[in-house]
Design a protein around this motif. Structure first.
Motif, PDB file in Angstrom:
ATOM      1  N   THR A  91      51.421  47.300  36.791  1.00 39.87           N
ATOM      2  CA  THR A  91      52.781  46.813  37.019  1.00 39.87           C
ATOM      3  C   THR A  91      53.376  46.368  35.695  1.00 39.87           C
ATOM      4  O   THR A  91      52.728  46.398  34.648  1.00 39.87           O
ATOM      5  CB  THR A  91      52.798  45.671  38.049  1.00 39.87           C
ATOM      6  OG1 THR A  91      54.149  45.413  38.437  1.00 39.87           O
ATOM      7  CG2 THR A  91      52.171  44.408  37.493  1.00 39.87           C
ATOM      8  N   TYR A  92      54.637  45.936  35.771  1.00 42.53           N
ATOM      9  CA  TYR A  92      55.330  45.454  34.574  1.00 42.53           C
ATOM     10  C   TYR A  92      54.801  44.077  34.171  1.00 42.53           C
ATOM     11  O   TYR A  92      54.265  43.330  34.983  1.00 42.53           O
ATOM     12  CB  TYR A  92      56.830  45.374  34.840  1.00 42.53           C
ATOM     13  CG  TYR A  92      57.447  46.677  35.286  1.00 42.53           C
ATOM     14  CD1 TYR A  92      57.397  47.804  34.471  1.00 42.53           C
ATOM     15  CD2 TYR A  92      58.085  46.785  36.515  1.00 42.53           C
ATOM     16  CE1 TYR A  92      57.972  49.005  34.876  1.00 42.53           C
ATOM     17  CE2 TYR A  92      58.668  47.980  36.927  1.00 42.53           C
ATOM     18  CZ  TYR A  92      58.604  49.085  36.104  1.00 42.53           C
ATOM     19  OH  TYR A  92      59.165  50.271  36.507  1.00 42.53           O
ATOM     20  N   GLY A  93      54.990  43.739  32.895  1.00 44.58           N
ATOM     21  CA  GLY A  93      54.407  42.524  32.349  1.00 44.58           C
ATOM     22  C   GLY A  93      54.799  41.253  33.071  1.00 44.58           C
ATOM     23  O   GLY A  93      53.941  40.378  33.313  1.00 44.58           O
ATOM     24  N   ASP A  94      56.079  41.099  33.430  1.00 43.53           N
ATOM     25  CA  ASP A  94      56.522  39.870  34.092  1.00 43.53           C
ATOM     26  C   ASP A  94      55.802  39.643  35.410  1.00 43.53           C
ATOM     27  O   ASP A  94      55.502  38.503  35.777  1.00 43.53           O
ATOM     28  CB  ASP A  94      58.030  39.904  34.338  1.00 43.53           C
ATOM     29  CG  ASP A  94      58.827  39.653  33.064  1.00 43.53           C
ATOM     30  OD1 ASP A  94      58.217  39.221  32.071  1.00 43.53           O
ATOM     31  OD2 ASP A  94      60.043  39.899  33.070  1.00 43.53           O
ATOM     32  N   CYS A  95      55.532  40.729  36.133  1.00 45.76           N
ATOM     33  CA  CYS A  95      54.897  40.595  37.450  1.00 45.76           C
ATOM     34  C   CYS A  95      53.504  39.990  37.351  1.00 45.76           C
ATOM     35  O   CYS A  95      53.029  39.344  38.296  1.00 45.76           O
ATOM     36  CB  CYS A  95      54.816  41.944  38.145  1.00 45.76           C
ATOM     37  SG  CYS A  95      56.401  42.654  38.571  1.00 45.76           S
ATOM     38  N   LEU A  96      52.847  40.189  36.237  1.00 43.60           N
ATOM     39  CA  LEU A  96      51.473  39.720  36.093  1.00 43.60           C
ATOM     40  C   LEU A  96      51.373  38.200  36.168  1.00 43.60           C
ATOM     41  O   LEU A  96      50.343  37.661  36.557  1.00 43.60           O
ATOM     42  CB  LEU A  96      50.886  40.200  34.763  1.00 43.60           C
ATOM     43  CG  LEU A  96      50.770  41.708  34.552  1.00 43.60           C
ATOM     44  CD1 LEU A  96      50.190  41.995  33.180  1.00 43.60           C
ATOM     45  CD2 LEU A  96      49.913  42.351  35.633  1.00 43.60           C
ATOM     46  N   LEU A 106      48.428  37.853  39.306  1.00 39.05           N
ATOM     47  CA  LEU A 106      47.744  39.105  38.978  1.00 39.05           C
ATOM     48  C   LEU A 106      46.971  38.971  37.670  1.00 39.05           C
ATOM     49  O   LEU A 106      45.873  39.527  37.522  1.00 39.05           O
ATOM     50  CB  LEU A 106      48.758  40.243  38.890  1.00 39.05           C
ATOM     51  CG  LEU A 106      49.227  40.807  40.229  1.00 39.05           C
ATOM     52  CD1 LEU A 106      50.474  41.659  40.051  1.00 39.05           C
ATOM     53  CD2 LEU A 106      48.120  41.620  40.898  1.00 39.05           C
ATOM     54  N   LEU A 107      47.519  38.212  36.730  1.00 38.03           N
ATOM     55  CA  LEU A 107      46.823  38.002  35.462  1.00 38.03           C
ATOM     56  C   LEU A 107      45.527  37.217  35.662  1.00 38.03           C
ATOM     57  O   LEU A 107      44.475  37.552  35.095  1.00 38.03           O
ATOM     58  CB  LEU A 107      47.741  37.261  34.495  1.00 38.03           C
ATOM     59  CG  LEU A 107      47.348  37.264  33.015  1.00 38.03           C
ATOM     60  CD1 LEU A 107      47.280  38.686  32.474  1.00 38.03           C
ATOM     61  CD2 LEU A 107      48.327  36.428  32.205  1.00 38.03           C
ATOM     62  N   LYS A 108      45.590  36.181  36.498  1.00 30.67           N
ATOM     63  CA  LYS A 108      44.384  35.388  36.768  1.00 30.67           C
ATOM     64  C   LYS A 108      43.380  36.175  37.607  1.00 30.67           C
ATOM     65  O   LYS A 108      42.166  35.985  37.476  1.00 30.67           O
ATOM     66  CB  LYS A 108      44.763  34.089  37.452  1.00 30.67           C
ATOM     67  CG  LYS A 108      45.512  33.132  36.532  1.00 30.67           C
ATOM     68  CD  LYS A 108      45.932  31.861  37.259  1.00 30.67           C
ATOM     69  CE  LYS A 108      46.673  30.918  36.320  1.00 30.67           C
ATOM     70  NZ  LYS A 108      47.135  29.691  37.011  1.00 30.67           N
ATOM     71  N   ALA A 109      43.874  37.063  38.465  1.00 32.92           N
ATOM     72  CA  ALA A 109      42.965  37.934  39.214  1.00 32.92           C
ATOM     73  C   ALA A 109      42.205  38.849  38.271  1.00 32.92           C
ATOM     74  O   ALA A 109      41.027  39.149  38.486  1.00 32.92           O
ATOM     75  CB  ALA A 109      43.750  38.754  40.234  1.00 32.92           C
ATOM     76  N   ARG A 110      42.871  39.283  37.206  1.00 38.38           N
ATOM     77  CA  ARG A 110      42.176  40.106  36.202  1.00 38.38           C
ATOM     78  C   ARG A 110      41.052  39.314  35.543  1.00 38.38           C
ATOM     79  O   ARG A 110      39.974  39.854  35.265  1.00 38.38           O
ATOM     80  CB  ARG A 110      43.170  40.595  35.150  1.00 38.38           C
ATOM     81  CG  ARG A 110      42.545  41.543  34.141  1.00 38.38           C
ATOM     82  CD  ARG A 110      43.584  42.221  33.289  1.00 38.38           C
ATOM     83  NE  ARG A 110      44.201  41.314  32.330  1.00 38.38           N
ATOM     84  CZ  ARG A 110      45.161  41.685  31.489  1.00 38.38           C
ATOM     85  NH1 ARG A 110      45.610  42.930  31.502  1.00 38.38           N
ATOM     86  NH2 ARG A 110      45.665  40.805  30.639  1.00 38.38           N
ATOM     87  N   ALA A 111      41.295  38.025  35.321  1.00 37.30           N
ATOM     88  CA  ALA A 111      40.247  37.185  34.729  1.00 37.30           C
ATOM     89  C   ALA A 111      39.053  37.043  35.664  1.00 37.30           C
ATOM     90  O   ALA A 111      37.938  36.754  35.208  1.00 37.30           O
ATOM     91  CB  ALA A 111      40.810  35.810  34.392  1.00 37.30           C
TER      92      ALA A 111
END
Length: 380
Positions: A91-96, A106-111
């Motif tokens: 997805t686009y950066g802001d959505c993360l 979504l960013l923390k889910a990646r972690a």
């Protein structure tokens, strides 16, 4: 630079400000909603409100696609990414960075091990699916009418290539439906709305859909709409045009952004979208609740590339953070500084609500260009 420097001329801006001050009727207050988040950003960045008389008030609207996306849709993508190691969510950066349930994003889910990646376009996600044939690539699509045609293009490309490991989780929403909800919905009025004299109409959205869809709002609700570009002189001139309409007792759709917008818009893009998507009966918006016919889903012909169908994803409504005023800000009922989290617990570095994530969000724009960032740095 053509269409940039001449629309940022301080001398011309001062002249327009003087004209607005002369034309604003004594004893009359004006309240205009800039629907588009790009306008909110421009107004804050160039301090447009500092040039306006105190009787002219600009009100933020629900025109930031990241801001209006409900938590449940982010949760849906997070559940998929955490449950399926074979899935890559793009997805686009802001959505993360949009806050979701349980303190996640979504960013923390990646972690936590989910394969979540930032892309710059739907074509990037499609190319990833070509490079990774053993993985399922899901593009988390978001945006108003501006970003919908590129999503449609990659769906047609996936169908032409028979690319079965690519799918789209569609969150595309529709501008006119949101304006209608603000003006017409009893449910939205119960949540709280403000009296409006007119709208600064979206710029990029209108390059696609044209000015025609706003005509019913002017006719039925006597609310003038002036479509404006994103440069400061565009916005100031649009405000002047709105004031003139109000003073004259007119309610029309006018186009300040004539260099890019026509009445009928981009018919080729409209046809592509109509061939690919259909209207959802209802879709939840942060701040507006469930709005009928306000979002798109893939047509049955593209069911093989519809992530919601492919992975049997269910949409579970989730309430916003109790202390976050994002919903009320998106309706114009409150301003960013009315929220007790603003510039304290909630900053662009540590967003508590979606309005602080995107640069088009009212809270992020107000924080960045309202001297709050400088104040925070002085206290560090």
């Amino acid at each position: 630079m053509k269409y940039i420097d001449e629309f940022r001329d301080g001398r011309l801006a001062a002249g327009l400000a003087r004209a607005i001050a002369r034309e604003a009727a004594p004893g009359r207050d004006y309240a205009f909603m800039e629907f588009c988040g790009g306008h909110t950003h421009a107004i804050a960045r160039y301090a447009v409100t500092d040039l306006l008389p105190p009787t002219v008030r600009m009100i933020h609207g629900p025109g930031c696609p990241v801001c209006v996306l409900p938590i449940g849709r982010i949760d849906m993508a997070i559940r998929l990414a955490l449950a399926r190691p074979d899935v890559i969510v793009c997805t686009y950066g802001d959505c993360l960075r949009v806050p979701a349930s349980g303190g996640l994003s979504l960013l923390k889910a990646r972690a936590r091990g989910a394969d979540v990646r930032m892309v710059y376009s739907p074509a990037d996600a499609l190319a990833l699916a070509v490079r990774e044939p053993a993985r399922e690539v899901v593009f988390f699509a978001i945006g108003f009418e501006t970003t919908t045609p590129p999503t449609a293009l990659v769906l047609h490309a996936a169908a032409a290539q028979r690319l079965d490991n690519f799918s789209v989780l569609c969150n595309h929403v529709l501008t006119p439906a949101a304006i209608a909800a603000i003006l017409e919905s009893p449910e939205v009025r119960e949540l709280g709305t403000v009296a409006l004299d007119g709208f600064v109409g979206p710029a990029h959205v209108s390059t696609v859909i044209g000015s025609r869809p706003y005509e019913r709002f002017a006719a039925a609700h006597r609310k003038p709409v002036v479509i404006a570009g994103f440069e400061p002189l565009d916005v100031i001139q649009a405000i002047r045009m709105l004031i003139r309409q109000v003073n004259d007792g007119r309610a029309e759709v006018e186009n300040e952004f004539t260099r890019a917008v026509t009445r009928d818009g981009n018919r080729k893009a409209q046809a592509l979208v109509a061939d690919t998507f259909e209207s959802r009966p209802s879709f939840e918006w942060r701040g507006l609740g469930a709005v009928a016919d306000s979002a798109l889903r893939l047509r049955p012909a593209f069911a093989r590339w519809d992530a919601e169908r492919k992975f049997a994803l269910d949409d579970r409504p989730v309430p916003d953070h109790k202390a976050c005023a994002c919903g009320a800000i998106l309706r114009g009922v409150r301003t960013p500084t009315d929220c007790k989290l603003f510039a304290t617990a909630c900053t662009p570095e540590t967003p508590m609500g979606a309005c602080m994530v995107s640069s088009e969000g009212a809270c992020a724009a107000h924080y960045t260009y309202g001297r709050f960032r400088a104040a925070a740095q002085r206290t560090d």
